[in-house]
Design an enzyme around this catalytic site. Structure first.
Site, mmCIF file in Angstrom:
data_model
loop_
_atom_site.group_PDB
_atom_site.id
_atom_site.type_symbol
_atom_site.label_atom_id
_atom_site.label_comp_id
_atom_site.label_asym_id
_atom_site.label_seq_id
_atom_site.Cartn_x
_atom_site.Cartn_y
_atom_site.Cartn_z
ATOM 1 N N GLU A 328 0.844 -1.199 0.000
ATOM 2 C CA GLU A 328 0.000 0.000 0.000
ATOM 3 C C GLU A 328 0.877 1.246 0.000
ATOM 4 O O GLU A 328 1.777 1.376 0.843
ATOM 5 C CB GLU A 328 -0.881 0.053 1.256
ATOM 6 C CG GLU A 328 -2.063 -0.872 1.235
ATOM 7 C CD GLU A 328 -3.061 -0.545 2.356
ATOM 8 O OE1 GLU A 328 -4.231 -0.888 2.201
ATOM 9 O OE2 GLU A 328 -2.668 0.048 3.372
ATOM 10 N N CYS A 329 0.623 2.159 -0.903
ATOM 11 C CA CYS A 329 1.275 3.470 -0.957
ATOM 12 C C CYS A 329 2.803 3.316 -0.935
ATOM 13 O O CYS A 329 3.397 2.923 -1.925
ATOM 14 C CB CYS A 329 0.761 4.369 0.156
ATOM 15 S SG CYS A 329 1.050 6.126 -0.161
ATOM 16 N N GLY A 330 3.462 3.572 0.188
ATOM 17 C CA GLY A 330 4.899 3.398 0.244
ATOM 18 C C GLY A 330 5.316 1.982 -0.097
ATOM 19 O O GLY A 330 6.328 1.752 -0.771
ATOM 20 N N PHE A 332 3.744 0.010 -2.103
ATOM 21 C CA PHE A 332 3.563 -0.066 -3.557
ATOM 22 C C PHE A 332 4.780 0.515 -4.273
ATOM 23 O O PHE A 332 5.253 -0.046 -5.270
ATOM 24 C CB PHE A 332 2.296 0.692 -3.926
ATOM 25 C CG PHE A 332 2.013 0.800 -5.402
ATOM 26 C CD1 PHE A 332 1.884 -0.330 -6.188
ATOM 27 C CD2 PHE A 332 1.834 2.043 -5.988
ATOM 28 C CE1 PHE A 332 1.591 -0.232 -7.556
ATOM 29 C CE2 PHE A 332 1.553 2.168 -7.341
ATOM 30 C CZ PHE A 332 1.421 1.030 -8.127
ATOM 31 N N THR A 429 -0.952 -0.827 -4.664
ATOM 32 C CA THR A 429 -1.690 0.378 -5.028
ATOM 33 C C THR A 429 -1.327 1.520 -4.104
ATOM 34 O O THR A 429 -0.931 1.301 -2.953
ATOM 35 C CB THR A 429 -3.213 0.121 -4.932
ATOM 36 O OG1 THR A 429 -3.913 1.357 -5.038
ATOM 37 C CG2 THR A 429 -3.588 -0.529 -3.608
#
Length: 437
Positions: A328-330, A332, A429
């Site tokens: 997730e985010c970082g 990703f 993502t």
């Protein structure tokens, strides 16, 4: 005994809500109260400070992202074996998004839903009697949101307090605190908000300093008396995120920190075991785990160390050859080919997905999101709707050729196209999942 609740609100971010909340939590805990903090919106950082101040886990209560039954269950859990729950508003008290009634994401939704009073924190620097006009606006804007008291923040003098306080009390609004301007009370910040609790130098000394401020500047007895019973209607966990496996290898260090407390708590409650490892310490996911989860955080501040963590890189690649890995985010960003740091230097990452990201070319991405999965992944089954949000400054500079995770829309349902990427056992993502839709 039924727990009591109170909301700390303000006209805007930067008014001093967090400092007041942390100081109040710690000061009341010093008195022997079992007091718990909560945050009204999608904020990972403040619940960590709430926990440090009280010794009890914090929680997010998000009226947009969480179905009413889940919201009620989390509020019930927070109120269990607790004397007082203090809910800190995100942004301004009424700030949310246009949505169905009671699901805007604002703290005002919680005030209406649970009948909780609001303690209004006003930054009165640069004004005096005008603060009464602001207080009156809050008191009359919505008859279902009750402003029970006011704290004056960043006062310049005793005279300043009298001018502002007398004008507000003439409206029959009690002023229950006045805090003199003191820059040393501020918490350090960076691009995604406050520096996290576990990274704060002399954390407990600073929290105690905020508690000293609260004892000196706030009428604690009056504030406790403002609180009213917190007794949510029946709730359940049916909209909570299911654990992605029985044993979850969880990246956890200064680069990977953003996992919501309610998500981890529910995974554990459903029998999952979280097995932490530190990529920055060159640790790889335990190969006996069923799934690896790379949460958000600050990999853009540590790309050189991650690129040099050969055991982490090779071990995660081996894990991904047979078992699911989700970022997730970082997380990703680290799953991609490269990260470009703030100085424009490019660092190789895991290469398990084909995208590349840059922190040199910054653009803030912020907002609620609702996603529909086009394939099964650790977030859920194909066709699942997941509610969450995005908050990042890094940009994707190369999309790669991976299949998307699905379709995504903003908080009002406006389509934003496809999102994320998936390849064999790997998915990721920029979207942070909060709950099932």
């Amino acid at each position: 005994m039924t727990a009591r609740g109170l909301i700390i609100g303000a006209p805007r971010s930067g008014s001093g809500k967090t400092s007041v909340t942390i100081g109040l939590l710690r000061a009341l805990a010093r008195r022997g109260l079992r007091v718990r903090g909560a945050k009204s919106g999608p904020d990972y950082i403040d619940p960590g400070f709430h926990r440090a101040a009280t010794g009890l886990p914090g929680v997010n209560l998000d009226s947009w992202a969480m179905a009413p039954s889940l919201l009620n269950q989390l509020a019930t859990d927070a109120a269990t074996d607790t004397d007082l729950v203090i809910i800190e508003s995100a942004m301004g008290l009424f700030d949310g998004i246009p949505s169905e009634k009671g699901r805007s994401g604002s703290a005002a939704d919680l005030a209406r839903l649970y009948g909780l009073p609001v303690l209004l924190v006003l930054d009165v620097s640069g004004q005096s009697q005008t603060s009464a006009a602001i207080a009156k606006g809050f008191a009359t804007y919505d008859p279902d949101v009750r402003i029970a008291g006011v704290v004056l923040n960043r006062l310049g003098s005793d005279r300043h307090r009298r001018l502002a306080g007398d004008a507000i009390e003439a409206l029959s609004l009690p002023v229950v605190g006045g805090i003199l301007r003191d820059p040393s009370l501020s918490l350090p910040e960076r691009h995604l908000g406050l520096v996290q609790a576990e990274e704060h130098a002399d954390l407990f000394a600073h929290i105690d300093k905020l508690a000293d401020m609260a004892e000196r500047s706030l009428d604690l007895d009056a504030i406790v008396a403002l609180a009213t019973p917190l007794a949510p209607a029946g709730g359940d966990q049916s909209f909570a995120l299911s654990p992605p496996g029985q044993r979850i290898a969880l990246a956890q260090d200064a680069a990977f920190t953003f996992l919501y407390p309610h998500v981890a708590a529910n995974w554990r409650a459903m029998g999952a075991e979280l097995v932490p490892f530190s990529p920055l310490a060159d640790q790889a996911p335990d190969p006996s785990c069923d799934v690896c989860w790379l949460p958000g955080g600050y990999p853009e501040l540590h790309p050189g160390r991650l690129a040099a963590a050969s055991n982490f890189l090779s071990g995660t690649r081996r894990f991904a050859s047979t078992k699911p890995v989700h970022g997730e985010c970082g997380g990703f960003m680290v799953l991609g080919e490269t990260i470009e740091d703030a100085d424009g230097v490019t660092h190789p990452m895991l290469g398990l997905l084909g995208h590349a990201t840059s922190f040199a070319k910054r653009k803030m991405n912020l907002g609620y999101r609702q996603a529909r999965l086009s394939a099964p992944c650790p977030l859920g089954a194909k066709g699942s709707v997941i509610r969450g949000h995005e908050f990042h400054y890094a940009q994707t500079i190369s999309q790669g050729t991976d299949a998307p995770l699905g379709e995504i829309a903003d908080g009002q349902g406006n389509p934003l196209g496809t999102f994320g990427g998936r390849r064999e056992h790997v998915s990721g993502t920029f979207f942070h999942a909060i709950a099932r839709g």
